[in-house]
Design a protein around this motif. Structure first.
Motif, short mmCIF file in Angstrom:
data_model
loop_
_atom_site.label_atom_id
_atom_site.label_comp_id
_atom_site.label_asym_id
_atom_site.label_seq_id
_atom_site.Cartn_x
_atom_site.Cartn_y
_atom_site.Cartn_z
N UNK A 26 56.63 5.85 91.69
CA UNK A 26 57.47 4.27 91.34
C UNK A 26 58.75 4.49 90.56
N UNK A 27 58.96 5.64 89.82
CA UNK A 27 59.95 5.72 88.86
C UNK A 27 61.17 6.02 89.70
N UNK A 64 61.84 2.82 92.12
CA UNK A 64 62.35 1.50 91.49
C UNK A 64 63.76 1.78 91.09
N UNK A 65 64.15 2.99 90.91
CA UNK A 65 65.59 3.05 90.57
C UNK A 65 66.59 3.20 91.92
N UNK A 66 65.96 3.73 93.02
CA UNK A 66 66.50 3.86 94.22
C UNK A 66 66.65 2.50 94.98
N UNK A 67 65.62 1.65 94.93
CA UNK A 67 65.65 0.46 95.57
C UNK A 67 66.91 -0.66 94.81
N UNK A 68 67.56 -1.21 95.35
CA UNK A 68 68.27 -2.10 94.99
C UNK A 68 67.85 -3.53 94.84
N UNK A 69 68.33 -4.47 94.26
CA UNK A 69 67.86 -5.99 93.96
C UNK A 69 67.98 -6.43 95.30
N UNK A 70 68.92 -6.16 96.17
CA UNK A 70 68.99 -6.95 97.38
C UNK A 70 68.62 -6.23 98.51
N UNK A 71 67.82 -4.93 98.39
CA UNK A 71 67.96 -4.12 99.47
C UNK A 71 66.44 -4.04 99.85
N UNK A 72 66.06 -3.52 101.07
CA UNK A 72 64.64 -3.39 101.39
C UNK A 72 64.69 -2.36 102.74
N UNK A 96 57.16 -3.75 96.01
CA UNK A 96 56.74 -2.50 95.18
C UNK A 96 55.87 -2.91 93.65
N UNK A 97 56.67 -4.15 93.27
CA UNK A 97 55.77 -4.45 92.14
C UNK A 97 54.36 -4.91 92.43
N UNK A 157 46.25 4.15 95.84
CA UNK A 157 46.28 4.35 94.52
C UNK A 157 47.87 4.33 94.02
N UNK A 158 47.85 3.72 92.77
CA UNK A 158 49.51 3.52 92.38
C UNK A 158 49.96 4.99 92.11
#
Length: 453
Positions: free
Chosen positions: A273-274, A277-285, A245-246, A267-268
């Motif tokens: 993104x807001x 980026x909050x819904x995706x977790x650090x270890x999820x995909x 995502x980044x 296009x971004x």
């Protein structure tokens, strides 16, 4: 234990009562047997609906109904090119079929979309047919049926249909909206994930079942050449996690040439993104729902993601990250009835434009964010394959508390699936079969080999 056995026996008995007979031979199951509403086309056998029933029948040793289903639907397959070029393509399977009785005779009629709501041709039927054929071969241990000349031709025609030259540069299949389980307009036209993962499974199945002879040589070569590019394309371009995502967030637009990083000119501002980026977790995909020129559909589509695991498309790391995301976002994706077909729902102007103001697909209903119990068996299989049995057991426990008591509904509504579907049929066959299949897989994981590539 006694109550549980009674529940399962009753569910099995209900499933057996849905069987369709053709000249006294079982050939499939009706979509639903709700006595309180008009049957419409729910008295037909849908190829995608029969998948879970077929697997349960194979587990129970009732191989005849699955064999008959495969033989009769193969006869309905379009075999010849039409001279007026207005008919569906060779290799296509019907969405559904029914037995017609007339003047003492019986015959089967297939619906290729010409009678369906929206008149959408089913792209997924032939892919699911291959899924059932592979399961039959695995369950019986016999390849003789698949090696018969008519079955070999049927597989070749499906592959020809999927691999035909077209106006497309991608290894994926280009399809219209509503051409899969989500059979109403939902903005998934193009290259929807569900069809791509089924396509990958079908390619691997064809590689297993097509004989290495001269007649199959061209198709075998085409299948071999498509498999790796398709896997690479989906794993590279559809996969979303925080790192990916980044990367997309920092894309430059209007890049030209082979060295372009932003190959699809995304296009971004088109990406939420807001929220994401909050819904995706650090270890999820997970795998995004669709991809095309200047388009990345970031909705989570359950069937496509679960089939990615079952088809062997995911890497081990991706499978674990997908299971992490399901656990971390349990209320969103599982809620009170496994499992939500897509998340989030389309709302407001998006709902108006992309669904055509479809009232059945209002936000958090039906295919627009509803919860579908049939997905339970796929969730169970994917969780067990990923060595996450706790996900499977929790989901089955949730379903067991509601489905029998609420008479096996087709789908549930609401953000967390608390409401009985507004227009949901009861005694929906694939709801019953999906529940039985999930329990069988949980208790006997060896059956996973019939499903997993």
């Amino acid at each position: 234990m006694g109550t549980e056995n009674s529940l399962l026996n009753k569910a099995w008995e209900t499933l057996e009562n849905t069987i369709i007979y053709y000249y006294d031979n079982p050939v499939g199951t009706v979509a639903a047997s709700d006595p309180s509403v008009e049957s419409l086309n729910y008295d037909q056998c849908f190829i995608r609906d029969f998948v879970s029933s077929a697997l349960v029948f194979l587990i129970k040793g009732k191989t005849d109904i699955v064999r008959n289903f495969l033989q009769q639907t193969l006869k309905l397959q379009i075999k010849e090119r039409q001279l007026d070029f207005l008919e569906v393509g060779r290799g296509l399977m019907p969405a559904s079929f029914k037995v017609v009785h007339e003047k003492g005779e019986e015959y089967l009629i297939g619906d290729f979309g010409d009678r369906a709501i929206g008149r959408v041709t089913p792209v997924d039927s032939c892919l699911w047919w291959l899924f059932v054929l592979r399961a039959y071969v695995k369950a019986t241990g016999q390849s003789s049926l698949a090696h018969q000349p008519d079955f070999q031709k049927g597989i070749r025609l499906i592959m020809e249909l999927c691999l035909v030259a077209r106006f497309d540069m991608y290894p994926t299949i280009l399809v219209p909206d509503g051409a899969c389980m989500i059979d109403r307009r939902m903005g998934i036209d193009g290259h929807p994930l569900e069809i791509q993962t089924l396509f990958y499974y079908a390619l691997r199945t064809a590689k297993e079942l097509l004989l290495p002879n001269q007649e199959n040589a061209y198709i075998n070569q085409a299948v071999e050449k498509r498999l790796k590019p398709l896997a690479n394309h989906l794993q590279q371009h559809y996969w979303l996690d925080l790192d990916r995502l980044t990367e997309i967030y920092r894309y430059k637009g209007e890049e030209y040439g082979e060295s372009a990083l932003n190959q699809f000119n995304i296009y971004s501002d088109s990406i939420p993104y807001d929220a994401l980026s909050r819904w995706l977790t650090e270890t999820g995909g997970y795998f995004a729902g669709n991809l095309g020129p200047s388009q990345l559909d970031c909705r989570f589509f359950s069937l496509g993601n679960l089939m990615a695991v079952l088809s062997g498309l995911t890497t081990e790391k991706q499978a674990q990250e997908l299971m992490n995301l399901i656990e971390d976002r349990w209320e969103d994706l599982i809620g009170t009835m496994p499992m939500k077909i897509c998340f989030p729902a389309l709302k407001g102007r998006d709902w108006e434009m992309l669904t055509g103001c479809d009232p059945k697909n209002r936000p958090w209903s039906y295919h627009n964010g509803g919860n579908w119990p049939v997905l339970l068996w796929m969730l169970t299989a994917a969780a067990l394959q990923s060595d996450r049995p706790n996900i499977a057991s929790q989901a089955i426990d949730i379903a067991a508390k509601r489905l029998p008591a609420e008479e096996w509904p087709e789908y549930y509504d609401g953000k967390n699936g608390r409401l009985l579907g507004k227009e949901a049929r009861k005694y929906q066959t694939w709801t019953i079969a999906g529940f039985l299949l999930a329990i069988e897989l949980q208790e006997n994981p060896q059956y996973l080999s019939w499903i997993i590539c």
